[in-house]
Write an enzyme that holds these catalytic residues in place. Structure first.
Site, PDB file in Angstrom:
ATOM      1  N   GLU A 240     -16.119  27.649  11.181  1.00  0.00           N
ATOM      2  CA  GLU A 240     -17.167  29.372  11.788  1.00  0.00           C
ATOM      3  C   GLU A 240     -19.062  28.010  11.263  1.00  0.00           C
ATOM      4  O   GLU A 240     -19.217  28.030  10.482  1.00  0.00           O
ATOM      5  CB  GLU A 240     -17.269  30.201  11.128  1.00  0.00           C
ATOM      6  CG  GLU A 240     -19.095  30.880  11.392  1.00  0.00           C
ATOM      7  CD  GLU A 240     -18.594  32.371  10.379  1.00  0.00           C
ATOM      8  OE1 GLU A 240     -19.515  33.161  11.198  1.00  0.00           O
ATOM      9  OE2 GLU A 240     -17.976  32.658  10.146  1.00  0.00           O
TER      10      GLU A 240
ATOM     11  N   HIS B  49     -13.612  32.777  15.046  1.00  0.00           N
ATOM     12  CA  HIS B  49     -14.646  32.636  15.431  1.00  0.00           C
ATOM     13  C   HIS B  49     -14.323  31.471  15.976  1.00  0.00           C
ATOM     14  O   HIS B  49     -14.516  30.757  17.450  1.00  0.00           O
ATOM     15  CB  HIS B  49     -15.985  32.493  13.872  1.00  0.00           C
ATOM     16  CG  HIS B  49     -16.825  33.191  13.784  1.00  0.00           C
ATOM     17  ND1 HIS B  49     -17.474  33.838  14.773  1.00  0.00           N
ATOM     18  CD2 HIS B  49     -16.574  33.891  12.402  1.00  0.00           C
ATOM     19  CE1 HIS B  49     -18.316  34.652  14.168  1.00  0.00           C
ATOM     20  NE2 HIS B  49     -17.089  35.075  12.468  1.00  0.00           N
TER      21      HIS B  49
END
Length: 515
Positions: A355, A380
């Protein structure tokens, strides 16, 4: 004269030959072009899905609305996923495509956090009106809330005041507006208010701290999560996995519950909601403490995760670490602890990884450690396009990426969602699911807001009902449910899907007087 005729004749023949060759080449070129387009169409996420006749008609309606929205954006240069969500939300709510997605059975949400599950209206209009709630407002955020039978001891920079008194002094409307501003990142000037990733993360964490004092009060805690489940159920989501820090839930007298007791609260709330809504497929938690911990604490976290998984096998899905990844520490700092936890065959990992916008750092290399630690899903995975070997392993091992478009935009990873790296995952049919991360923090609509942004901004103009259908199926098949639970959830989803398609089909027929 003969020489002139021959010369003209030769030129004519050459011209005809050139035209003939060009004509053949053009046809072949166009044929190759169609073959490439067909190949790309088959590779897109959902490209192998076969639609029946009713689904094809519904798809035509959907794609007419989507095409119109794209075509209007071409002329106005005003494309909803290209704007910041805070500015784009009003237009999104009016979108015919969004309204279609809202009504669609979306399956499951697999990446969402405890303190931002439930719409803020519950905290503002319900929880904050309950008696015995105090507020402490330092010169700088965060603010603090606590339920208590009498005023808590003053903090260094502020005194505790009853919320009821403060609301009466300021007026309900003004106070409630102020309260919302402490719980939400929403602003009409996002670029100016949050000029970089660290500033927005600081503000984000402040909102979570403010909300936690209200949410972790035992009587509010169970009501909060019940309402959170309700908000997703109303958004046509049938199963949820919540990442939780297992916070210290407290009683009015200040006594605290331990992690086992808090897990039991989750179980009781999930059971109550499912009893009230038998067609709901259920909910589980992923124990996800803060990554900012020392080695001894991490050892305790992993051991606790194994203990809770053994004690609550139907409720606890596994283990993760949360917090701003750029500020670390990275997964590799805890390899001894995490490898020890991996010995437990029942403990599954669901790591946040990648992320970040960085490349070649400890942060994006969390992706390597996550996949080698046999993570079940990648949270993510924003940087995964920069790690082709990880992509290959994830695909071959059936490890999906949990894509959270609005979160990535609000938290300053990407401004224009057309530029989100997951667009490449869509075009290559990579295993992925769409989730909403912390929808209350940016006042998104449960799961539909992220589904819309993914469908319009990431998947491209030609992605159609097949992509939406595959995303819903993925969300169930990549969940932490058991095989039996998945089969039951898929049967329920299929029933909902068939009903949705029939309703949309009948709407179209009624509108065009074809019944």
């Amino acid at each position: 004269m003969q020489r002139v005729v021959n010369s003209s004749f030769i030129l004519l023949v050459v011209a005809l030959l050139v035209c003939s060759v060009y004509s053949v080449d053009l046809n072949e070129f166009l044929a190759q072009r169609e073959r490439l387009l067909a190949e790309e169409s088959s590779r897109i996420l959902g490209g192998s899905v076969i639609l029946n006749a009713d689904e094809q008609l519904v798809n035509n309606v959907l794609m007419a609305a989507k095409t119109l929205e794209f075509d209007q954006s071409f002329s106005t240069l005003d494309f909803i996923p290209a704007d910041h969500y805070f500015l784009a939300k009003p237009a999104m709510l009016q979108s015919e495509v969004f309204q279609f997605i809202q009504q669609m059975p979306k399956g499951a949400v697999l990446h969402i956090h405890d303190i931002a599950v439930t719409p803020l209206e519950f905290i503002i209009n319900d929880a904050s009106y309950r008696p015995n709630l105090y507020v402490c407002t330092p010169p700088q955020d965060p603010v603090f809330f606590q339920y208590a039978s009498s005023a808590p001891a003053n903090l260094l920079d502020c005194q505790w005041t009853l919320v009821a008194d403060k609301r009466e002094q300021e007026g309900p409307e003004q106070f409630d507006s102020w309260l919302r501003s402490k719980l939400s990142l929403f602003t009409l000037t996002p670029q100016e208010t949050y000029p970089n990733i660290n500033s927005v993360w600081t503000a984000f964490e402040n909102t979570l701290i403010a909300g936690s004092g209200i949410i972790t009060y035992a009587p509010v805690f169970t009501d909060y999560f019940y309402q959170g489940l309700q908000s997703f159920y109303d958004d046509n989501v049938q199963y949820i996995e919540i990442r939780t820090t297992l916070p210290q839930v407290y009683n009015l007298d200040g006594t605290l519950m331990d992690e086992v007791q808090v897990t039991q609260l989750y179980k009781d709330t999930f059971d109550r909601f499912k009893n009230d809504n038998p067609d709901f497929s259920g909910a589980k938690i992923i124990f996800a403490p803060l990554r900012r911990a020392d080695s001894a604490t991490m050892t305790k976290y992993v051991e606790l995760a194994s203990q809770l998984k053994a004690q609550f096998p139907d409720v606890v899905a596994g283990f993760d670490l949360v917090g701003q990844e750029d500020l670390g520490p990275p997964l590799k700092d805890f390899l001894s602890q995490l490898l020890a936890g991996a010995v437990d065959p029942d403990l599954h990992y669901f790591f946040h990884a990648g992320e970040t916008n960085w490349h070649g750092t400890d942060m994006d290399e969390n992706l390597i450690d996550a996949i080698l630690l046999n993570t079940t899903r990648i949270g993510h995975g924003y940087a995964i396009a920069k790690h082709p070997s990880v992509m290959d392993l994830a695909r071959s091992n059936g490890v999906p990426v949990e894509v959270c478009p609005i979160s990535n935009q609000v938290l300053s990873l990407v401004a224009d969602l057309r530029n989100h790296p997951a667009a490449m995952l869509f075009t290559n049919g990579f295993p992925l699911v769409i989730s909403s991360d912390d929808p209350a923090s940016w006042e998104a609509v449960a799961l539909s807001s992220d589904f819309y942004m993914a469908f319009m901004g990431l998947a491209g103009k030609k992605a159609d009902l097949r992509t939406l259908k595959q995303l819903a199926i993925n969300s169930i098949m990549f969940s932490a449910m058991s095989t039996d639970e998945k089969n039951a959830a898929m049967a329920e989803w299929q029933k909902r899907w068939n009903s949705f398609i029939l309703n949309k089909y009948n709407e179209y027929k009624t509108k065009h007087n074809q019944i």
